[in-house]
Design a protein around this motif. Sequence first.
Motif, PDB file in Angstrom:
ATOM      1  N   LEU A 155       0.798  -1.128   0.082  1.00 28.88           N
ATOM      2  CA  LEU A 155      -0.132  -0.001   0.187  1.00 28.88           C
ATOM      3  C   LEU A 155       0.921   1.115   0.030  1.00 28.88           C
ATOM      4  O   LEU A 155       0.327   2.330  -0.783  1.00 28.88           O
ATOM      5  CB  LEU A 155      -0.865  -0.037   1.208  1.00 28.88           C
ATOM      6  CG  LEU A 155      -2.288  -0.993   0.879  1.00 28.88           C
ATOM      7  CD1 LEU A 155      -3.093  -1.331   2.272  1.00 28.88           C
ATOM      8  CD2 LEU A 155      -3.163  -0.486  -0.133  1.00 28.88           C
ATOM      9  N   VAL A 156       1.979   1.160   0.683  1.00 26.91           N
ATOM     10  CA  VAL A 156       2.869   2.381   0.635  1.00 26.91           C
ATOM     11  C   VAL A 156       3.416   2.498  -0.649  1.00 26.91           C
ATOM     12  O   VAL A 156       3.458   3.885  -1.263  1.00 26.91           O
ATOM     13  CB  VAL A 156       4.296   2.171   1.816  1.00 26.91           C
ATOM     14  CG1 VAL A 156       5.185   3.380   1.334  1.00 26.91           C
ATOM     15  CG2 VAL A 156       3.638   2.348   3.097  1.00 26.91           C
ATOM     16  N   LEU A 157       3.673   1.466  -1.461  1.00 24.96           N
ATOM     17  CA  LEU A 157       4.172   1.704  -3.049  1.00 24.96           C
ATOM     18  C   LEU A 157       2.943   2.181  -3.763  1.00 24.96           C
ATOM     19  O   LEU A 157       3.296   2.929  -4.704  1.00 24.96           O
ATOM     20  CB  LEU A 157       4.862   0.414  -3.273  1.00 24.96           C
ATOM     21  CG  LEU A 157       5.849  -0.275  -2.700  1.00 24.96           C
ATOM     22  CD1 LEU A 157       6.530  -1.444  -3.084  1.00 24.96           C
ATOM     23  CD2 LEU A 157       6.990   0.894  -2.928  1.00 24.96           C
ATOM     24  N   MET A 158       1.969   1.720  -3.500  1.00 24.52           N
ATOM     25  CA  MET A 158       0.743   2.057  -4.468  1.00 24.52           C
ATOM     26  C   MET A 158       0.236   3.424  -4.204  1.00 24.52           C
ATOM     27  O   MET A 158      -0.064   4.147  -4.970  1.00 24.52           O
ATOM     28  CB  MET A 158      -0.487   1.050  -3.949  1.00 24.52           C
ATOM     29  CG  MET A 158      -0.309  -0.428  -4.589  1.00 24.52           C
ATOM     30  SD  MET A 158       0.112  -0.735  -5.992  1.00 24.52           S
ATOM     31  CE  MET A 158      -1.350  -0.930  -6.591  1.00 24.52           C
ATOM     32  N   PHE A 159       0.270   3.915  -2.952  1.00 26.79           N
ATOM     33  CA  PHE A 159       0.151   5.437  -2.789  1.00 26.79           C
ATOM     34  C   PHE A 159       0.725   6.126  -3.473  1.00 26.79           C
ATOM     35  O   PHE A 159       0.500   7.326  -4.118  1.00 26.79           O
ATOM     36  CB  PHE A 159       0.298   5.442  -1.185  1.00 26.79           C
ATOM     37  CG  PHE A 159      -0.700   4.994  -0.187  1.00 26.79           C
ATOM     38  CD1 PHE A 159      -1.728   4.401  -0.846  1.00 26.79           C
ATOM     39  CD2 PHE A 159      -0.488   4.823   1.095  1.00 26.79           C
ATOM     40  CE1 PHE A 159      -2.814   3.976   0.211  1.00 26.79           C
ATOM     41  CE2 PHE A 159      -0.912   4.205   1.955  1.00 26.79           C
ATOM     42  CZ  PHE A 159      -2.573   3.643   1.511  1.00 26.79           C
ATOM     43  N   GLY A 160       2.337   5.749  -3.678  1.00 29.54           N
ATOM     44  CA  GLY A 160       3.114   6.669  -4.373  1.00 29.54           C
ATOM     45  C   GLY A 160       2.719   6.642  -5.936  1.00 29.54           C
ATOM     46  O   GLY A 160       3.400   7.683  -6.526  1.00 29.54           O
ATOM     47  N   GLU A 161       1.898   5.861  -6.356  1.00 29.48           N
ATOM     48  CA  GLU A 161       1.478   5.870  -7.673  1.00 29.48           C
ATOM     49  C   GLU A 161       0.104   6.415  -8.044  1.00 29.48           C
ATOM     50  O   GLU A 161      -0.285   6.175  -9.141  1.00 29.48           O
ATOM     51  CB  GLU A 161       1.751   4.290  -8.241  1.00 29.48           C
ATOM     52  CG  GLU A 161       3.114   3.756  -7.889  1.00 29.48           C
ATOM     53  CD  GLU A 161       4.030   4.705  -9.080  1.00 29.48           C
ATOM     54  OE1 GLU A 161       3.851   5.226 -10.130  1.00 29.48           O
ATOM     55  OE2 GLU A 161       5.315   4.745  -8.504  1.00 29.48           O
ATOM     56  N   THR A 162      -0.605   6.736  -6.952  1.00 27.37           N
ATOM     57  CA  THR A 162      -1.955   7.089  -7.057  1.00 27.37           C
ATOM     58  C   THR A 162      -2.221   8.369  -6.649  1.00 27.37           C
ATOM     59  O   THR A 162      -1.517   8.805  -5.570  1.00 27.37           O
ATOM     60  CB  THR A 162      -3.036   6.020  -6.342  1.00 27.37           C
ATOM     61  OG1 THR A 162      -2.704   5.919  -5.015  1.00 27.37           O
ATOM     62  CG2 THR A 162      -2.915   4.742  -7.131  1.00 27.37           C
ATOM     63  N   PRO A 163      -2.966   9.138  -7.190  1.00 30.39           N
ATOM     64  CA  PRO A 163      -3.341  10.407  -6.471  1.00 30.39           C
ATOM     65  C   PRO A 163      -4.118  10.461  -5.339  1.00 30.39           C
ATOM     66  O   PRO A 163      -5.318   9.727  -4.822  1.00 30.39           O
ATOM     67  CB  PRO A 163      -4.383  11.134  -7.674  1.00 30.39           C
ATOM     68  CG  PRO A 163      -5.093   9.969  -8.230  1.00 30.39           C
ATOM     69  CD  PRO A 163      -4.144   9.090  -8.405  1.00 30.39           C
TER      70      PRO A 163
END
Length: 243
Positions: A155-163
């Motif tokens: 989720l930390v990594l995905m947060f970095g790719e999503t607004p």
Amino acid sequence: METIFLFEIMGTAMLILMGAGVVANAILAGTKGLGGGWLLINFGWGLGVFAGVYVAYGSGAHINPAVTVGLMTSGAEEFAPGIAATVPHMFAYFAAQLIGAFIGAVLAWLAYKKHFDAETDAGKILGVFSTGPEKRAYGWNVVTEVIGTYVLVLLVLMFGETPSELGPLAVALVVVGIGASIGGPTGYAINPARDLGPRIAHALLPIGNKGSSDWAYSWVPIVGPILGAILAGTTVQVLPLLS
């Protein structure tokens, strides 16, 4: 490198001060929060992450070796220059996180010094500093830590790719959720420095009735989170190939 070191020490120290502090408040003898329960601890750790991420903004706010490993595995730009530059970069994070965790644990001990003096249960004293399993089965304890850390790092990594405008609050809420849902078997270390730094502090500090630091278990909250982080980073690498 110096910037990484300073900010990671400060951020990780803030995380552990607040996280170990909420555990101390909930379980040590004579505190105002005694008996506050598992959800108080979950929210305290979540808010500790919230504060730690803000304090460590200057280093990218990893405050967790598993996050560092996940970012490296995922191919994040900060680890792109190649192995010669990446390894020292990574170990600078690790060292700072471990030092910060130790400092945060010492500060939590100082804040609750008189309550540690009054506490006679060695298990509760150790529980302020480090995690431990409710049912000791090392293989399954590792599995629990792998799953919990996979959720966090993915989720930390995905947060970095999503607004998102939530910033550190999003990570804090994930930590609360992991504690409430997956934290029961092992106490959800999901961060090797979070467990090892305070465990070292427990071993060194002059605390009466503290008993063993349980070094036999200490490898689990290191190996499990690192494996979970590698799996999360690999997932992020593979997902674009599937789209």
